[in-house]
Design an enzyme around this catalytic site. Structure first.
Site, PDB file in Angstrom:
ATOM      1  N   ASP A 168     -46.845  43.774   2.081  1.00 44.02           N
ATOM      2  CA  ASP A 168     -47.013  43.920   3.520  1.00 44.02           C
ATOM      3  C   ASP A 168     -48.228  43.072   3.919  1.00 44.02           C
ATOM      4  OD1 ASP A 168     -46.793  45.046   6.146  1.00 44.02           O
ATOM      5  OD2 ASP A 168     -48.467  46.370   5.637  1.00 44.02           O
ATOM      6  N   ARG A 169     -48.351  42.752   5.186  1.00 41.75           N
ATOM      7  CA  ARG A 169     -49.478  41.916   5.615  1.00 41.75           C
ATOM      8  C   ARG A 169     -50.632  42.754   6.155  1.00 41.75           C
ATOM      9  NH1 ARG A 169     -49.236  37.970  10.756  1.00 41.75           N
ATOM     10  NH2 ARG A 169     -50.202  39.843  11.653  1.00 41.75           N
ATOM     11  N   ASP A 170     -50.475  43.301   7.361  1.00 41.32           N
ATOM     12  CA  ASP A 170     -51.576  43.995   8.029  1.00 41.32           C
ATOM     13  C   ASP A 170     -51.936  45.294   7.313  1.00 41.32           C
ATOM     14  OD1 ASP A 170     -51.503  41.993  10.002  1.00 41.32           O
ATOM     15  OD2 ASP A 170     -49.914  43.056  11.067  1.00 41.32           O
ATOM     16  N   GLY A 226     -54.396  46.939  14.417  1.00 42.87           N
ATOM     17  CA  GLY A 226     -53.291  47.227  15.315  1.00 42.87           C
ATOM     18  C   GLY A 226     -52.394  46.013  15.389  1.00 42.87           C
ATOM     19  N   THR A 228     -43.314  41.046   6.369  1.00 45.66           N
ATOM     20  CA  THR A 228     -44.082  41.687   7.433  1.00 45.66           C
ATOM     21  C   THR A 228     -43.277  41.839   8.714  1.00 45.66           C
ATOM     22  OG1 THR A 228     -46.068  41.458   8.825  1.00 45.66           O
ATOM     23  CG2 THR A 228     -45.095  39.423   8.016  1.00 45.66           C
ATOM     24  N   GLN A 238     -43.169  41.805  12.594  1.00 44.38           N
ATOM     25  CA  GLN A 238     -43.975  41.191  13.640  1.00 44.38           C
ATOM     26  C   GLN A 238     -43.313  41.400  15.004  1.00 44.38           C
ATOM     27  OE1 GLN A 238     -47.090  39.858  13.476  1.00 44.38           O
ATOM     28  NE2 GLN A 238     -47.047  40.716  11.399  1.00 44.38           N
ATOM     29  N   CYS A 265     -31.977  45.544  13.993  1.00 43.57           N
ATOM     30  CA  CYS A 265     -31.687  44.478  13.036  1.00 43.57           C
ATOM     31  C   CYS A 265     -31.722  45.052  11.625  1.00 43.57           C
ATOM     32  CB  CYS A 265     -32.710  43.345  13.162  1.00 43.57           C
ATOM     33  SG  CYS A 265     -34.393  43.870  12.712  1.00 43.57           S
ATOM     34  N   CYS A 274     -33.537  43.503   9.235  1.00 45.12           N
ATOM     35  CA  CYS A 274     -34.707  42.976   8.530  1.00 45.12           C
ATOM     36  C   CYS A 274     -35.994  43.749   8.830  1.00 45.12           C
ATOM     37  CB  CYS A 274     -34.902  41.492   8.853  1.00 45.12           C
ATOM     38  SG  CYS A 274     -35.005  41.073  10.601  1.00 45.12           S
ATOM     39  N   ARG A 275     -36.014  44.512   9.907  1.00 44.23           N
ATOM     40  CA  ARG A 275     -37.236  45.252  10.259  1.00 44.23           C
ATOM     41  C   ARG A 275     -37.409  46.438   9.313  1.00 44.23           C
ATOM     42  NH1 ARG A 275     -40.882  46.481  14.401  1.00 44.23           N
ATOM     43  NH2 ARG A 275     -41.145  48.708  14.822  1.00 44.23           N
ATOM     44  N   LYS A 276     -38.537  46.438   8.588  1.00 43.43           N
ATOM     45  CA  LYS A 276     -38.825  47.594   7.737  1.00 43.43           C
ATOM     46  C   LYS A 276     -38.877  48.857   8.596  1.00 43.43           C
ATOM     47  CE  LYS A 276     -42.589  45.570   6.323  1.00 43.43           C
ATOM     48  NZ  LYS A 276     -43.872  45.223   5.675  1.00 43.43           N
TER      49      LYS A 276
END
Length: 434
Positions: free
Chosen positions: A265-267, A275, A307, A309, A365, A367-369
């Site tokens: 994961d990124r953030d 945030g 990630t 976004q 979608c 692809c969104r976790k």
């Protein structure tokens, strides 16, 4: 498809390792580097080979002969006087009638050439360059490409580069249509005579005079792959390549083989959580992250970012702005010897009602976790064995996505979401990697 291997260099930088044989004949694991190249080609059916030779050429010709003993057909072009690293191509122009592979004889590699060729044909360009991320992009030649892989800018080591850039390094493997030679503006007659108007030997530089000008045509593409390609042309690099061979890193990275990955994961995992990150100035690597990713690189795992976004769908960040944020991430990591093999992001968001939202992206979608779409796409793209891989993140969505994809999971935090392990940081996670 013919393969041209350039083996005419003098190898002055590595003369302390071996000065009485050509650089491509230096052995790694008991075999000359050039022999390992030919074996990789032969296994995949690339058996029509031309080798350009010059310095101590007799060592190469005597060892390989016509290639029959190695399951290939080899012919030679002998440079009586140096023609640069591309001059011989003009002398071979009559033999080069269709796309050909052009390789450096001092490169250590093990790659899936059929995948490389398929990409080149699908793009329909005049030349395709094999690129990858490496641990020292700050002193490497860089390519800047658009989202389709079309090269828009070529930066040599000495060129000024943007403050933030993608870790996209030219690895020295090429597929070239011979029409490129005709477009170069170089008088092939001078190459034939080897002398220019002032009586000097005429030499041609492949990158500067042949390939770099193609950036203006829109027909130069880059093929990004995490497979193993390294120059062994200095004593230090030779030592590193020998170590990689002993540890099995060279062959294991061929995408014909199943890969293992650490999805990140990124953030909150790579960078400080603020945030919704909208401003590039707010991007800051967490302490120890670069070293942790460097360790992931060195332990043979692909490092792949996945990630969400939603700021794209919400109209708060453009795709170009996101690319620049990711360029900053890659630059900061590269400055500390770490790199990412791929970055996947989901731009979608299901909820509507934002002032500047992008209507076509406001949807459900795959692809969104917590859905596993990004991981499944990466697995297809990079031949990843998900059961041998990890998903590491700081939230429930990361863990659920990893579990849905069949990965082992690690949560950075304290809550319980069914993860396999709980860790304090990405650096703490390294204890679970062999």
């Amino acid at each position: 498809m013919k393969t041209v291997i350039m083996a005419g260099g003098r190898g002055t930088r590595i003369s302390s390792v071996a000065s009485d044989i050509p650089k491509p004949m230096i052995k790694i694991g008991g075999k000359p580097v050039l022999e390992r190249e030919i074996e990789c080609l032969q296994r995949q059916g690339f058996t029509d080979i031309i080798i350009t030779v010059s310095h101590l050429a007799e060592h190469i010709i005597r060892y390989f002969g016509d290639g029959a003993a190695f399951g290939v057909t080899i012919s030679y072009f002998i440079e009586e006087t140096p023609l640069g690293n591309a001059g011989s191509l003009f002398r071979l122009r009559d033999q080069l009638t269709e796309d050909f592979l052009l390789l450096n004889a001092d490169a250590v590699f093990d790659v899936d050439f059929h995948r490389f060729v398929a990409y080149h044909k699908a793009k329909g360009g005049l030349a395709t360059l094999f690129v990858h991320a490496n641990s020292h992009p700050y002193d490497s030649g860089l390519l800047i490409a658009d989202e389709t892989g079309r090269v828009t800018q070529w930066l040599a080591k000495e060129d000024e580069r943007p403050r933030w850039y993608s870790n996209c390094v030219n690895a020295g493997l090429h597929i070239i249509n011979p029409v490129v030679l005709d477009m170069s503006g170089i008088d092939a007659g001078l190459i034939s005579s080897q002398v220019d108007g002032s009586g000097r030997i005429f030499k041609v530089d492949l990158d500067r005079q042949i390939l770099k000008p193609l950036c203006r045509t829109g027909r130069l593409f880059c093929y990004d792959s995490p497979e193993y390609v390294k120059d062994m042309g200095t004593p230090d690099r030779f030592k590193n390549v020998c170590e990689d061979y002993e540890k099995g890193r060279i062959t294991s990275r061929n995408l014909l083989n199943r890969q293992k990955a650490v999805f990140l994961d990124r953030d909150g995992t790579i960078n400080r959580y603020v945030g919704f990150l909208r401003n590039i100035d707010d991007f800051e690597l967490l302490p120890g992250v670069a070293e942790a990713i460097r360790q992931i690189n060195e332990r043979g795992y692909l490092a792949v970012v996945a990630t969400n976004q939603p700021v794209i769908a919400r109209g708060e960040v453009t795709v170009d702005q996101l690319r620049e944020i990711h360029n900053k991430m890659e630059t900061l990591l590269g400055n500390e010897g770490a790199y990412l093999d791929a970055i996947y992001f989901c731009p979608h968001h299901p909820d509507k009602g934002f002032p500047n939202e992008v209507a076509e992206l406001k949807r459900e979608c795959g692809c969104r976790k917590p859905k596993p779409g990004m991981l499944l796409t990466a697995a297809k793209d990079l031949n990843i064995d998900l059961q041998q891989s990890w998903m590491v993140g700081d939230g429930k969505n990361d863990i659920e996505a990893g579990k849905a994809a069949g990965c082992r999971t690690a949560l950075i935090g304290e809550e319980a979401f069914g993860q396999d392990v709980t860790v304090r940081s990405l650096q703490d996670f390294l204890q679970y990697l062999p």
